[in-house]
Design a protein around this motif. Structure first.
Motif, PDB file in Angstrom:
ATOM      1  N   VAL A 168       3.393  -1.457  -6.517  1.00 31.68           N
ATOM      2  CA  VAL A 168       4.470  -2.827  -7.245  1.00 31.68           C
ATOM      3  C   VAL A 168       5.106  -2.520  -8.511  1.00 31.68           C
ATOM      4  O   VAL A 168       6.479  -2.241  -8.997  1.00 31.68           O
ATOM      5  CB  VAL A 168       4.823  -4.473  -6.527  1.00 31.68           C
ATOM      6  CG1 VAL A 168       5.912  -5.159  -7.647  1.00 31.68           C
ATOM      7  CG2 VAL A 168       4.808  -5.164  -5.501  1.00 31.68           C
ATOM      8  N   MET A 169       4.125  -2.560  -9.177  1.00 36.95           N
ATOM      9  CA  MET A 169       4.299  -1.922 -10.660  1.00 36.95           C
ATOM     10  C   MET A 169       4.988  -0.680 -10.359  1.00 36.95           C
ATOM     11  O   MET A 169       6.039  -0.358 -11.686  1.00 36.95           O
ATOM     12  CB  MET A 169       2.770  -2.283 -11.649  1.00 36.95           C
ATOM     13  CG  MET A 169       2.320  -3.085 -11.364  1.00 36.95           C
ATOM     14  SD  MET A 169       0.773  -3.051 -12.550  1.00 36.95           S
ATOM     15  CE  MET A 169      -0.230  -2.607 -11.300  1.00 36.95           C
ATOM     16  N   ALA A 170       4.706  -0.111  -9.573  1.00 42.42           N
ATOM     17  CA  ALA A 170       5.012   2.018  -9.786  1.00 42.42           C
ATOM     18  C   ALA A 170       6.863   1.716  -9.308  1.00 42.42           C
ATOM     19  O   ALA A 170       7.731   2.451  -9.508  1.00 42.42           O
ATOM     20  CB  ALA A 170       4.631   2.796  -8.981  1.00 42.42           C
ATOM     21  N   LEU A 171       7.182   0.133  -8.718  1.00 47.36           N
ATOM     22  CA  LEU A 171       8.678   0.424  -8.268  1.00 47.36           C
ATOM     23  C   LEU A 171       9.677  -0.232  -8.889  1.00 47.36           C
ATOM     24  O   LEU A 171      10.561  -0.171  -9.621  1.00 47.36           O
ATOM     25  CB  LEU A 171       8.521  -0.739  -6.968  1.00 47.36           C
ATOM     26  CG  LEU A 171       8.131   0.239  -5.054  1.00 47.36           C
ATOM     27  CD1 LEU A 171       8.329  -1.029  -4.624  1.00 47.36           C
ATOM     28  CD2 LEU A 171       9.563   1.270  -5.016  1.00 47.36           C
TER      29      LEU A 171
ATOM     30  N   LEU B 133      13.896  -6.764  -7.092  1.00 44.79           N
ATOM     31  CA  LEU B 133      13.108  -5.737  -5.732  1.00 44.79           C
ATOM     32  C   LEU B 133      13.804  -5.464  -4.798  1.00 44.79           C
ATOM     33  O   LEU B 133      14.413  -6.312  -3.836  1.00 44.79           O
ATOM     34  CB  LEU B 133      11.182  -6.526  -5.565  1.00 44.79           C
ATOM     35  CG  LEU B 133      10.494  -7.206  -6.538  1.00 44.79           C
ATOM     36  CD1 LEU B 133       9.449  -7.637  -5.811  1.00 44.79           C
ATOM     37  CD2 LEU B 133      10.345  -5.331  -7.869  1.00 44.79           C
ATOM     38  N   ARG B 134      13.541  -4.214  -4.179  1.00 45.12           N
ATOM     39  CA  ARG B 134      14.250  -3.869  -3.363  1.00 45.12           C
ATOM     40  C   ARG B 134      13.832  -4.211  -1.880  1.00 45.12           C
ATOM     41  O   ARG B 134      12.579  -3.562  -1.270  1.00 45.12           O
ATOM     42  CB  ARG B 134      14.706  -2.168  -3.302  1.00 45.12           C
ATOM     43  CG  ARG B 134      15.289  -1.677  -4.168  1.00 45.12           C
ATOM     44  CD  ARG B 134      15.838   0.266  -4.543  1.00 45.12           C
ATOM     45  NE  ARG B 134      15.611   0.008  -5.819  1.00 45.12           N
ATOM     46  CZ  ARG B 134      16.962   0.766  -5.791  1.00 45.12           C
ATOM     47  NH1 ARG B 134      18.211   0.244  -4.813  1.00 45.12           N
ATOM     48  NH2 ARG B 134      17.501   0.844  -7.321  1.00 45.12           N
ATOM     49  N   MET B 135      14.291  -4.863  -1.663  1.00 52.79           N
ATOM     50  CA  MET B 135      13.996  -4.879   0.230  1.00 52.79           C
ATOM     51  C   MET B 135      13.912  -4.469   1.189  1.00 52.79           C
ATOM     52  O   MET B 135      13.381  -4.007   2.248  1.00 52.79           O
ATOM     53  CB  MET B 135      14.187  -5.999   0.970  1.00 52.79           C
ATOM     54  CG  MET B 135      14.328  -8.138   0.056  1.00 52.79           C
ATOM     55  SD  MET B 135      12.130  -8.081   0.006  1.00 52.79           S
ATOM     56  CE  MET B 135      12.121  -7.816  -1.908  1.00 52.79           C
ATOM     57  N   THR B 136      13.906  -3.054   1.164  1.00 59.97           N
ATOM     58  CA  THR B 136      13.955  -2.038   1.502  1.00 59.97           C
ATOM     59  C   THR B 136      12.183  -1.149   1.430  1.00 59.97           C
ATOM     60  O   THR B 136      12.288  -0.061   2.634  1.00 59.97           O
ATOM     61  CB  THR B 136      15.211  -0.564   1.593  1.00 59.97           C
ATOM     62  OG1 THR B 136      14.863  -0.629   0.217  1.00 59.97           O
ATOM     63  CG2 THR B 136      16.609  -1.432   2.190  1.00 59.97           C
ATOM     64  N   ASP B 137      11.804  -1.965   0.503  1.00 60.06           N
ATOM     65  CA  ASP B 137      10.475  -0.946   0.454  1.00 60.06           C
ATOM     66  C   ASP B 137       9.610  -2.120   0.669  1.00 60.06           C
ATOM     67  O   ASP B 137       9.080  -3.116   0.485  1.00 60.06           O
ATOM     68  CB  ASP B 137      10.526  -1.565  -1.639  1.00 60.06           C
ATOM     69  CG  ASP B 137      11.004   0.060  -1.904  1.00 60.06           C
ATOM     70  OD1 ASP B 137      10.640   1.530  -1.462  1.00 60.06           O
ATOM     71  OD2 ASP B 137      11.948  -0.389  -2.933  1.00 60.06           O
ATOM     72  N   ARG B 138       8.431  -1.374   1.148  1.00 61.95           N
ATOM     73  CA  ARG B 138       7.400  -1.890   2.991  1.00 61.95           C
ATOM     74  C   ARG B 138       6.619  -3.275   2.251  1.00 61.95           C
ATOM     75  O   ARG B 138       6.642  -4.247   2.134  1.00 61.95           O
ATOM     76  CB  ARG B 138       7.284  -1.348   3.702  1.00 61.95           C
ATOM     77  CG  ARG B 138       6.135  -2.088   4.910  1.00 61.95           C
ATOM     78  CD  ARG B 138       5.100  -1.590   5.755  1.00 61.95           C
ATOM     79  NE  ARG B 138       4.550  -2.134   6.522  1.00 61.95           N
ATOM     80  CZ  ARG B 138       3.671  -2.480   6.427  1.00 61.95           C
ATOM     81  NH1 ARG B 138       2.965  -2.629   4.734  1.00 61.95           N
ATOM     82  NH2 ARG B 138       2.982  -3.010   7.416  1.00 61.95           N
ATOM     83  N   VAL B 139       6.458  -3.062   0.935  1.00 65.50           N
ATOM     84  CA  VAL B 139       5.502  -3.419   0.281  1.00 65.50           C
ATOM     85  C   VAL B 139       6.204  -5.237  -0.166  1.00 65.50           C
ATOM     86  O   VAL B 139       5.162  -5.631  -0.677  1.00 65.50           O
ATOM     87  CB  VAL B 139       4.914  -2.159  -0.803  1.00 65.50           C
ATOM     88  CG1 VAL B 139       5.461  -2.328  -2.023  1.00 65.50           C
ATOM     89  CG2 VAL B 139       3.996  -3.474  -1.625  1.00 65.50           C
ATOM     90  N   ASN B 140       7.390  -4.860  -1.051  1.00 71.07           N
ATOM     91  CA  ASN B 140       7.846  -5.892  -1.095  1.00 71.07           C
ATOM     92  C   ASN B 140       8.647  -6.919   0.077  1.00 71.07           C
ATOM     93  O   ASN B 140       8.573  -8.142  -0.518  1.00 71.07           O
ATOM     94  CB  ASN B 140       9.004  -5.554  -1.881  1.00 71.07           C
ATOM     95  CG  ASN B 140       9.459  -4.790  -3.440  1.00 71.07           C
ATOM     96  OD1 ASN B 140       8.247  -4.608  -3.483  1.00 71.07           O
ATOM     97  ND2 ASN B 140      10.191  -4.084  -3.077  1.00 71.07           N
ATOM     98  N   ILE B 141       8.429  -6.444   1.150  1.00 70.49           N
ATOM     99  CA  ILE B 141       8.776  -7.523   2.361  1.00 70.49           C
ATOM    100  C   ILE B 141       7.487  -8.190   2.532  1.00 70.49           C
ATOM    101  O   ILE B 141       7.391  -9.699   2.630  1.00 70.49           O
ATOM    102  CB  ILE B 141       8.875  -6.547   3.145  1.00 70.49           C
ATOM    103  CG1 ILE B 141      10.303  -5.724   3.006  1.00 70.49           C
ATOM    104  CG2 ILE B 141       8.968  -7.832   4.507  1.00 70.49           C
ATOM    105  CD1 ILE B 141      10.763  -5.163   4.290  1.00 70.49           C
ATOM    106  N   VAL B 142       6.054  -7.383   2.343  1.00 70.80           N
ATOM    107  CA  VAL B 142       4.636  -7.801   2.212  1.00 70.80           C
ATOM    108  C   VAL B 142       4.468  -8.894   1.591  1.00 70.80           C
ATOM    109  O   VAL B 142       4.430 -10.103   1.963  1.00 70.80           O
ATOM    110  CB  VAL B 142       4.050  -6.680   2.380  1.00 70.80           C
ATOM    111  CG1 VAL B 142       2.719  -7.515   2.258  1.00 70.80           C
ATOM    112  CG2 VAL B 142       3.891  -5.977   4.136  1.00 70.80           C
ATOM    113  N   VAL B 143       5.278  -9.025   0.482  1.00 73.87           N
ATOM    114  CA  VAL B 143       4.863  -9.615  -1.052  1.00 73.87           C
ATOM    115  C   VAL B 143       5.830 -10.277  -0.918  1.00 73.87           C
ATOM    116  O   VAL B 143       4.735 -11.490  -0.674  1.00 73.87           O
ATOM    117  CB  VAL B 143       4.864  -8.620  -2.754  1.00 73.87           C
ATOM    118  CG1 VAL B 143       5.145 -10.096  -3.751  1.00 73.87           C
ATOM    119  CG2 VAL B 143       4.214  -7.605  -2.371  1.00 73.87           C
TER     120      VAL B 143
END
Length: 226
Positions: free
Chosen positions: A55-58, A85-95
């Motif tokens: 997430v920091m990298a994003l 945060l973009r919800m197209t990035d999987r880690v953001n959905i997990v978070v």
């Protein structure tokens, strides 16, 4: 209590405040922080080191100077950088799923998570997350989901020095610890804006601070058209 009668959503704010408070008290690895006039909790290690680093990298990829709902005459009031945060990035959905699961609040009431980066010397001076009536933005916030209830903030890294989240009136100061979530109720026990929720992001003295923040509304949230 008169405000509860005249405000159709005050009862919900009272109920969700009490419900989340009791939920947190029963949740393992969650501690209530002793505070004057404020319900505030810390959940340890909500996110893993790998999730935080992703997430920091994003945030670094999308960050722009942070804005304010209401203009301030102080150019040093909020000096961080932010992004949604973009919800197209999987880690953001997990978070987001982890935060929603912890709070138990209906996901539709949550705003898009905001990422924030503070370089040395950057800060966010004392402010409230709830919305103030009789402001230029109040009508649009009412249309987009109404008053903010709970705030969930996750620290994505340890900070070398400074960068604490400080609640001056509640007498609470929280040091960033990677993966920990800080959760507080912006409303009081009657569902009204709680002045004890006043807080600041203190200046970073060394290193860089990364956090994400998710705000919940009294009604399902819809973004305000640009």
């Amino acid at each position: 209590m008169n405000n509860v009668v005249s405000d159709p959503y005050a009862l919900y704010r009272m109920q969700i405040g009490a419900w989340v408070k009791e939920r947190m008290k029963r949740t393992p690895n969650v501690l209530q922080i002793p505070a004057k006039g404020l319900d505030i909790f810390v959940a340890r290690d909500l996110l893993t080191r790998d999730e935080c680093e992703q997430v920091m990298a994003l945030i670094d990829k999308d960050r722009v100077p942070s804005g304010l709902l209401s203009p301030s005459g102080d150019p040093e009031f909020r000096t961080s950088e932010s992004c949604h945060l973009r919800m197209t990035d999987r880690v953001n959905i997990v978070v987001q799923d982890k935060i929603n699961h912890l709070t138990g609040i209906q996901p539709a009431h949550g705003e898009t998570i905001q990422g924030q980066r503070y370089a040395p010397g950057q800060q966010f001076k004392p402010h409230n997350d709830y919305f103030h009536p009789n402001t230029d933005y109040w009508e649009s916030m009412q249309r987009s989901g109404g008053q903010r209830t709970w705030t969930a903030m996750v620290f994505l890294n340890d900070v070398e020095a400074g960068g604490q989240t400080w609640f001056p009136d509640a007498n609470v100061r929280v040091t960033p610890r990677q993966g920990n979530l800080l959760l507080w109720n912006n409303m009081d026990e009657y569902g009204q804006p709680n002045p004890y929720s006043l807080h600041s992001g203190m200046p970073v003295e060394a290193g860089v601070k990364y956090v994400i923040t998710k705000w919940y509304r009294e009604r399902p949230w819809t973004p305000v058209p640009a």
